[in-house]
Design a protein around this motif. Structure first.
Motif, PDB file in Angstrom:
ATOM      1  N   SER A   2       2.768   4.081   7.813  1.00 57.35           N
ATOM      2  CA  SER A   2       2.244   2.714   7.714  1.00 57.35           C
ATOM      3  C   SER A   2       2.798   1.827   8.819  1.00 57.35           C
ATOM      4  N   GLU A   4       0.819  -1.212   0.000  1.00 57.08           N
ATOM      5  CA  GLU A   4       0.000   0.000   0.000  1.00 57.08           C
ATOM      6  C   GLU A   4       0.856   1.268   0.000  1.00 57.08           C
ATOM      7  N   SER A  33      -4.960  -4.136   8.032  1.00 58.80           N
ATOM      8  CA  SER A  33      -4.788  -3.667   6.658  1.00 58.80           C
ATOM      9  C   SER A  33      -5.481  -4.581   5.659  1.00 58.80           C
ATOM     10  N   VAL A  71      -5.319   5.884  -2.687  1.00 61.88           N
ATOM     11  CA  VAL A  71      -4.261   6.022  -3.686  1.00 61.88           C
ATOM     12  C   VAL A  71      -3.902   7.498  -3.807  1.00 61.88           C
ATOM     13  N   PHE A 101      -6.989   1.835   2.104  1.00 62.43           N
ATOM     14  CA  PHE A 101      -6.018   2.891   1.885  1.00 62.43           C
ATOM     15  C   PHE A 101      -6.470   3.752   0.707  1.00 62.43           C
ATOM     16  N   PRO A 156       0.446   1.291  -4.424  1.00 67.57           N
ATOM     17  CA  PRO A 156      -0.979   1.426  -4.086  1.00 67.57           C
ATOM     18  C   PRO A 156      -1.881   1.484  -5.312  1.00 67.57           C
ATOM     19  N   ASP A 162      -6.806  -4.608   1.227  1.00 64.17           N
ATOM     20  CA  ASP A 162      -6.537  -3.984  -0.059  1.00 64.17           C
ATOM     21  C   ASP A 162      -7.464  -2.816  -0.344  1.00 64.17           C
TER      22      ASP A 162
END
Length: 714
Positions: free
Chosen positions: A519, A35, A528, A535, A533, A39, A530
């Motif tokens: 992070s 990430e 965490s 971009v 987070f 990302p 996918d």
């Protein structure tokens, strides 16, 4: 500054660059850091986290360099848009300029400077103890015929830069039109923003807009969306989003304590149930507020008006709509997701006061920043440091310490101070009344550029040469003479600054220090995924001014201290590879201006050329070569005439598209069967997100459940 001090700075920064690049080549392959380093690929689904371990992950590799090098301009255009292409062309444009200037500077001008004896001869036997000043034009003897080489170089580089500016302006202008032809129909192409709408008594803003455009644009008018004051709604929506994320995070963590005290001395409650009730209360309040805002009393006298054709929207945008030019004021609409909605919640007088406050604040910040600049320049002078800090006298006698302090520390401290400038300028631009995030970024870009040029170049030059006599209000007649004395004296500082701010900052951009640290800190407290987070996007408002500042340093110093050019070329090569990699793996475009940042680049380069000419006039006068000074005078005049030609020839294409382009594009869409569906979506494309219906999922286990329904989004 001695050569040894520069070599110390060079060694420290080279080591940091190698460290950052090595760490990146290892960490980018670790799934837990995806990430941070990829990302964009993670969000697009083109890369997945892999749990199986292999030794290759721990070995540094250069495969990313090869992939970045192979990225074509067409690939970049398709994935990141024309703004990314223009950003990379700023780097390649600078590379072309400084390769040409570097050949002249390193192989012709530098040997001439070294053979001079105005200061003293170069001691090649004890090279590291030479002052860097002996490699500058200051070492060339006054009245020497060798100075005509510098004069010729100024003319050659000016002509080459102007040619490249013309070529790039023309290329990007054509690319902008081609990009428009190849694009699918976009809402902002058919829409304008109308402000200062007159509202007769007993009617609403919506009624006035409908009646006016039905009467005067009956053949092309499609629909409109009135702007409403929604600042309170946005606050509620933000609160709901934060609470929803907290709720889903708690639900997804099986180890989370179920019962907690929500107050210091309160009873323990079921925390999930507590948050669910809070969420329901916010939803109810939000619906009530939306109902109130929907009343005519909360209308702003502004609206997005959409048309059936691009040409119809252009006519309405660029023609005066009323006999009173202060009514029905029109401008192009930004993309729907680019709209900066808080702007519309402000009254006219508040926006006007905000602009005044921004101007005053910007001037004060620019002036006050001279204080750290003066301090930084004091670090480059050991005798001055001994006066300021007598207790350091014994420490400063240590060779390595003195080299670090004079060669590395000043540029590092200045760079750290300058880190606060871009976010401050972005904040100032956001309250200045712009209607889109892209306009805010362009405004911030100009502010940061002006701030950097004044505080890094001019303030450094004059504070460094005359530490206790900073004359802000310079006599225009003495500017060339002052620059001729002050600019060459600061060559060593700027060489060190290019190494520190250029090399290290660019390699840290690859390593992404701040996101990496964040992070690491956040990981123990969050689970965490996918989808957990955001971009990032390129910070054009800070990255473009940095490149342009280095461009100014390169152009002004190429004939004064050509030793700066190799360091600039290394920086540009690093930037070329690293930013291409970041566009592929990290950054996602948040808006598309179709290359509107390029005029900022063009104007900055013209300013750099004229500044170089002023310095050249002063230098040749100081060196008692009056004929060369006289012959330089036509150059700034011709450069400004060239700039005026480019402004007339290319600038209009960056402001608005021509009727020829718009009509061709409209005719091309006449046989498109999807246009009916597009116009249906266009009607609601500019609806304020804060006014959209709210829908909370009953299943908080799913991190993918949307907080707000997308059924009515454009």
């Amino acid at each position: 500054m001695l050569v040894s001090a520069l070599l110390t700075s060079l060694g420290i920064n080279s080591g940091l660059c190698i460290l950052f690049i090595t760490l990146y080549s290892i960490l980018r392959k670790q799934p837990i850091h995806y990430e941070v380093y990829i990302p964009r690929l993670l969000a697009e689904g083109s890369s997945k986290r892999r749990s199986n371990f292999n030794l290759e992950r721990l070995i540094p590799s250069t495969g990313w360099v090869k992939r970045a090098w192979k990225l074509t301009e067409d690939d970049l255009l398709a994935s990141s848009g024309l703004d990314a292409v223009v950003f990379m062309r700023i780097i390649t444009f600078s590379l072309k300029i400084f390769v040409f200037a570097g050949i002249i500077g390193i192989f012709v001008i530098l040997p001439v400077n070294c053979t001079g004896t105005q200061l003293h001869e170069v001691d090649f036997a004890d090279f590291s103890n030479n002052s860097l000043d002996v490699f500058t034009i200051s070492n060339v003897n006054s009245g020497s015929k060798w100075l005509w080489i510098h004069f010729s170089a100024v003319y050659l580089v000016t002509v080459f830069v102007c040619y490249q500016l013309y070529y790039e302006y023309n290329y990007i202008s054509l690319k902008r039109i081609a990009y428009f032809y190849s694009s699918k129909p976009q809402p902002h192409q058919f829409t304008i923003l109308v402000r200062s709408i007159p509202v007769p008594a007993g009617t609403t803003v919506s009624d006035s807009v409908e009646r006016f455009f039905r009467e005067y644009h009956s053949s092309t008018y499609l629909s409109h969306t009135v702007i409403r004051r929604t600042s309170k709604l946005r606050s509620l929506v933000n609160d709901a989003n934060k609470l929803y994320r907290r709720l889903t995070r708690l639900q997804s963590d099986p180890n989370q304590e179920k019962y907690k005290r929500v107050r210091l001395f309160g009873e323990k409650v079921d925390i999930l149930d507590h948050y669910e009730k809070q969420l329901e209360d916010i939803e109810e309040n939000l619906r009530l507020e939306q109902s109130e805002v929907s009343l005519a009393g909360d209308e702003v006298r502004a609206a997005f008006v959409s048309f059936k054709s691009r040409y119809g929207a252009a006519i309405a945008c660029h023609m005066q709509q009323s006999t009173n030019p202060t009514n029905w004021v029109t401008e192009e609409a930004p993309e729907p997701h680019d709209v900066y909605w808080p702007f519309f919640s402000s009254s006219f007088i508040r926006r006007w006061i905000s602009k005044l406050v921004v101007v005053v604040t910007f001037i004060l910040l620019t002036i006050l920043f001279i204080i750290p600049v003066v301090f930084v320049q004091g670090l480059t002078n050991l005798s001055q440091l001994e006066v300021w800090f007598p207790f350091l006298e014994s420490v400063l006698t240590i060779t390595f310490v003195s080299e670090v302090i004079t060669g590395y520390l000043p540029s590092l401290i200045l760079q750290l101070f300058l880190k606060i400038a871009p976010p401050i300028m972005l904040c100032l631009s956001s309250i200045q009344g712009y209607i889109s995030h892209s306009d805010i970024d362009k405004s911030a870009c100009n502010k940061v550029l002006c701030f950097n040029i004044w505080n890094i170049f001019f303030a450094t030059v004059f504070s460094g040469s005359v530490l206790y006599q900073i004359n802000i209000f310079l006599d225009p007649k003495t500017i060339p003479a002052r620059l001729a004395v002050a600019v060459p004296a600061q060559a060593s500082f700027f060489i060190a600054y290019v190494v520190t701010s250029g090399w290290t900052s660019t390699s840290s951009e690859l390593f992404r220090i701040i996101p990496f640290i964040c992070s690491i800190i956040r990981r123990p407290f969050t689970k965490s995924t996918d989808d957990d987070f955001e971009v990032p996007s390129v910070k054009y408002h800070s990255d473009i001014p940095r490149i342009l500042l280095f461009g100014l340093l390169g152009i002004t110093y190429f004939f004064l201290a050509p030793l700066i050019l190799p360091f600039l070329l290394i920086y540009l090569c690093l930037a070329y590879i690293i930013y291409r990699n970041q566009f592929m793996n990290v950054y996602e475009p948040k808006y598309e201006t179709a290359g509107k940042f390029w005029p900022i680049v063009h104007n900055s380069m013209i300013f750099s050329l004229v500044l170089m000419h002023c310095i050249a006039v002063g230098i040749f006068t100081l060196k008692k070569l009056s004929l060369a000074s006289t012959l330089i005078f036509p150059l700034p005049v011709l450069t400004l005439l060239f700039n005026e030609y480019c402004r007339k020839r290319f600038r209009p294409n960056f402001i608005a598209y021509s009727a020829e382009v718009l009509i061709k594009k409209d005719r091309g869409d006449e046989n498109d069967a999807t246009m009916g569906e597009f116009f249906d979506e266009l009607i609601t494309a500019y609806q304020d997100p804060a006014l959209l219906p709210v829908h909370y999922s009953s299943n908080v286990d799913s991190l993918n459940s949307p907080l707000i329904s997308s059924s009515e989004r454009a």
